[in-house]
Structure formats: C-alpha cells, structure tokens
Design a protein around this motif. Sequence first.
Motif, PDB file in Angstrom:
ATOM      1  N   UNK A   1       1.194  -1.378  -0.123  1.00 49.40           N
ATOM      2  CA  UNK A   1      -0.118   0.234  -0.242  1.00 49.40           C
ATOM      3  C   UNK A   1       0.445   1.061   0.071  1.00 49.40           C
ATOM      4  N   UNK A   2       1.929   0.977   0.628  1.00 45.26           N
ATOM      5  CA  UNK A   2       3.160   2.271   0.674  1.00 45.26           C
ATOM      6  C   UNK A   2       3.307   2.651  -0.699  1.00 45.26           C
ATOM      7  N   UNK A   3       3.802   1.261  -1.498  1.00 47.95           N
ATOM      8  CA  UNK A   3       4.132   1.601  -2.051  1.00 47.95           C
ATOM      9  C   UNK A   3       3.068   2.729  -3.881  1.00 47.95           C
ATOM     10  N   UNK A   4       2.540   1.679  -3.871  1.00 46.10           N
ATOM     11  CA  UNK A   4       0.468   2.480  -4.425  1.00 46.10           C
ATOM     12  C   UNK A   4       1.134   3.726  -3.816  1.00 46.10           C
ATOM     13  N   UNK A   5       0.988   4.324  -3.131  1.00 53.59           N
ATOM     14  CA  UNK A   5       0.931   5.475  -2.305  1.00 53.59           C
ATOM     15  C   UNK A   5       1.840   6.494  -3.165  1.00 53.59           C
ATOM     16  N   UNK A   6       2.643   5.783  -2.749  1.00 52.84           N
ATOM     17  CA  UNK A   6       3.979   6.666  -3.388  1.00 52.84           C
ATOM     18  C   UNK A   6       4.418   6.695  -4.888  1.00 52.84           C
TER      19      UNK A   6
ATOM     20  N   UNK B   1       9.695  -1.420  -8.234  1.00 50.96           N
ATOM     21  CA  UNK B   1       8.390  -0.422  -7.626  1.00 50.96           C
ATOM     22  C   UNK B   1       7.135  -1.799  -7.683  1.00 50.96           C
ATOM     23  N   UNK B   2       6.199  -1.882  -7.052  1.00 50.39           N
ATOM     24  CA  UNK B   2       5.335  -3.256  -6.167  1.00 50.39           C
ATOM     25  C   UNK B   2       4.054  -3.019  -7.413  1.00 50.39           C
ATOM     26  N   UNK B   3       4.319  -4.608  -7.622  1.00 50.15           N
ATOM     27  CA  UNK B   3       3.210  -4.343  -8.879  1.00 50.15           C
ATOM     28  C   UNK B   3       1.942  -5.131  -7.731  1.00 50.15           C
ATOM     29  N   UNK B   4       0.609  -4.195  -7.526  1.00 57.70           N
ATOM     30  CA  UNK B   4      -0.392  -4.691  -6.527  1.00 57.70           C
ATOM     31  C   UNK B   4      -0.548  -5.598  -7.076  1.00 57.70           C
ATOM     32  N   UNK B   5      -0.681  -5.909  -8.146  1.00 56.95           N
ATOM     33  CA  UNK B   5      -1.273  -7.988  -8.510  1.00 56.95           C
ATOM     34  C   UNK B   5      -0.692  -8.929  -8.431  1.00 56.95           C
ATOM     35  N   UNK B   6       0.463  -8.731  -9.270  1.00 54.39           N
ATOM     36  CA  UNK B   6       1.600  -9.538  -8.747  1.00 54.39           C
ATOM     37  C   UNK B   6       1.559 -10.182  -7.444  1.00 54.39           C
TER      38      UNK B   6
END
Length: 452
Positions: free
Chosen positions: A331-336, A382-387
């Motif tokens: 979630x942090x990666x997604x925000x930033x 960058x984290x891929x939220x789906x994977x």
Amino acid sequence: MTSLHWFRRDLRLGDNPALMAAADSGAVLPVFVLDPALWSAAGDPRRAYLVRSLRALDGQLDGRLLIRRGRPRTVLPHLVREVEAEAVHVAEDCAPAGRRRDEAVEDALGVPLIRTGSPYAVTPGRVRTGGGEGYKVFTPFRRAWQDHGWHSPAPDHRAALSKLDLVDGGRSDDLPDADPPEGLTLPDAGEEAALDRWAEMLDGPLAHYDTERDRPDLDSTSRLSVPLKWGEIHPRTILADLARRRSIAADTFRGQIAWRDFHADVLFHTPSARDTSLTAVLPDDSWAEGAEEREALAAWTAGRTGFPLVDAGMRQLLAEGWMHNRVRMVVASFLVKDLHVRWQRGAEHFMAWLIDGDVPQNQLNWQWVAGTGRDASPYFRVFNPVRQGQKFDPDGQYVRRWVPELRDIPGKAVHEPWKLPRSAAPDYPEPMLDHGAERAATLEAYQEHRRR
Ligand SMILES: Cc1cc2nc3c(=O)[nH]c(=O)nc-3n(C[C@H](O)[C@H](O)[C@H](O)COP(=O)(O)OP(=O)(O)OC[C@H]3O[C@@H](n4cnc5c(N)ncnc54)[C@H](O)[C@@H]3O)c2cc1C
C-alpha cells in the motif's frame, strides 16, 4: 529512600531493569504522566489502546499506579517534592522528541533522572562502525549488533512484584474515556496478553516463520509490534527465547528485531529522518498537489482504489489498527509510486490509525519503501499490486476477508475482478489508474531527477 518510577514506553513489570533499579534503591512510587502533547498527537486507536494498557498495568500493581495529567516537566518536580523522592527512574527514550522532553524534565527535577535500559535490545547509538559512526546499511549493522549482544532478561513480572515496596501517591487523576473509532477492534492490552501472544507464537507459527511470514492470509506473524511499541514486552525477553531455538525460522525472526533496533539507531543519528527524505529521488514538481493529492488520498485511505490487495490492507488498518507487513509495503508503494503522493502523507495516516504506530519504525519503513532511506528498496523497484496479491495471497482469502464486495469471487481471480463480468462485484470500484502507465511515469521522473 523513596524514588519514582516514571513509566513511559515500558508498560510492564517483568524484564524491566529501570523498575528494578528503582526497587533496589528503596520504596517506589509508580507513576504515568498523561502528557497532553502526546495524547493529542496519538489518534483514537492508540489512545484507546494506551488506556487499556494502563488499566492492565494498574491491575498488576493492585491499583497503585499513580496517573497524573499534565506536562512532565511540571508534574514530576511537584510530585518529587510531595513524596520527598530522591530520584526518578526511567527507561531511556531514544527518539528525538523524547530526548528533548527528558532533558527539560532533568533540568526542572532537582533530583537525578536515572536512565536504565531502553525499549531496544541494544540502546540506539551503541553499535558503531570502526570510525565511530552509526551504520547506514542494515546487514553490517546486524552483524555488529549481534556481536555487541545484550543482557539477559531482568526478573519476570512475578519476581518484580515481590521486590517492589510500593508507595501510595494519593489520588490518581482519572484516565480519560478513550473509545476506539467505530468498527475498530483492539487486541487485548497489557503484559500478560503480550506474554501469552509470544508463547502462542513460540509454540506455533514460529516454526514456519521463515517461509510464511510474507503471507497475510495465514496469520503467521506474531503481532508483537503492538506490545513492543508500548513496552508490554521487551525485545530481550524475545531474544532470550529465540536463543534456545536453533533454526532458520528463529534466526529470521531475530533479524526482524534487528530491523527494529536498526531503525531506532538511524533515527538516533539522523533525527531529521522523521520528516525529511534521507535521499531525494524525485524532482519536487513530480508529486501530486492540491485536488489531485486529496482525491488520491481519499481513495487510498478508504480502501477504494480498485486494487484488491491495496484495498484489503487499507481496510484491515481501519478495522484492526494494524496491517500485515507485506501489505504495508504494497500500500505504501502504491501511494508513493502509483498515486505520486509524498511518503510523509502516508506516514501521517498510518500514525493516526496504527496501534503499533511508532515514529522510528513508521517513518523509516516509509522511507525504505519510497526509496529515500539510507538502506532502502531501490527507487526503481515498484511493487505490482496484482502480482503481489497473486504471490502472497494465492487463494485470495486475505482479500475476501477484508473486502466484502469481492467475497463471491472464488480463488485468485479475486485479484483481478475487472477481468470478470461487472455483475461479479457490482459494488467494487474499477481500478483508479493504470499501474503500467504510473510505474512508467515514476521511472521517468526518477531519470529526470538524475539528469538534473
Ligand atoms: C510503510 C510501513 C510502516 C510501518 N510502520 C510501523 C510502525 O509504525 N510500527 C511498527 O512497529 N512497525 C512498523 N512497520 C514494520 C512492520 O510492518 C511491523 O512491525 C510488522 O508488520 C508487525 O507485525 P508483527 O508484529 O506480526 O511482525 P513479525 O513478523 O512477527 O515481526 C516481529 C517483530 O519484528 C519487528 N519488525 C518486523 N518487521 C519490521 C520492519 N519492517 N521494521 C521494523 N521492525 C520490524 C516488529 O517489532 C515485529 O513485531 C511498518 C512497515 C511498513 C512497510
């Protein structure tokens, strides 16, 4: 001789060297000062937990914990004079604000402020490089930390209680009413609950901690971050038990305790890390501002981004005041990196809701994810939220637990509801962005910063 034991982030009796130092010097008045500055900064979930933890501690002390409201530098000198105390004992506070407060108290006290131990296995500032500086990178820190070592645990809570000659400090100020926000369930607070939780971990999930700790669907971690934050258990108690188990899992768990000490150490050496990026990685004009930032934050904080793992995590935070570590990273990666919101905004929201919300751990972990820390995840990762969902919540159980609109979607398909007919989850939002495009925008901004 009478002394005060000023409880702060050590809300326990067992393995508490500062409390034992007070007991060794004579009669002890146990006191907690409800500081309005800290109280107003804490957020409802942490306030509610603190009140429960203080009630538990008071119960252990047969109702003899003295609660005083006010600024410590005013309350404590007054109390010292009232009971004619000859010293005030504390466990050292190593964070920037706590150090400043303690210096002010020390100046006003008129008797010694005696610091014994700290909330860490090794007190921040002690582990240093050959050149006498703090470590900037975790792996050599961990090696030096392990070589430095730590004391064996101080007496447990039963032994501690039998040593204490308690002084009656008169009538306590009332503890304020502090209910958690509607819909948030708090875990049991206090030392006994913490020790029970640790015993359960030792007998169960610890065996598979190295392979399962990244799985938010399995409840495979200890959830000890909350009692560690409040000092209901000391990391040394945990490390002593781990030393008796020789396994990769025990070593992995010890490594997490080392991360906790590392972050406190980094903040000790660089107090500015609380608010400022240790390394600038993006141009200032690449961040969302104004309405764009507000809308991004509104969807993210409510768990309505349309990305199931992100939304599940953000809703777990609202429901439990806690979130699994892997999901915190996502979630942090997604925000930033997808919403282009500065890490400080996310850290602020976490501090308002986490019951384990703790400045060194929160700020430095945000900096790690944002790529701005000393030993951070590289900015371009960058984290891929789906994977991440497919890998760490393989059957989708974690998402279904926290996102009711997706409960009818079986298996891992829950991580990509947009691939199903709209009727499969009519109330769940469409993804608010294209992850591939936002990732590319972030990487472009990163390159631009390097060019400048
Ligand atoms: C963006 C972000 C914000 C965070 N904010 C906080 C915070 O405010 N307070 C906090 O205590 N932790 C924070 N963490 C670290 C970590 O997520 C929690 O400590 C962990 O999820 C707590 O769950 P647990 O007790 O079950 O951990 P376990 O897996 O059982 O680990 C045991 C203990 O090791 C320590 N630990 C584990 N992971 C970390 C880590 N990454 N950094 C430092 N210590 C760690 C914790 O004290 C934890 O209780 C944050 C992580 C991220 C990515």
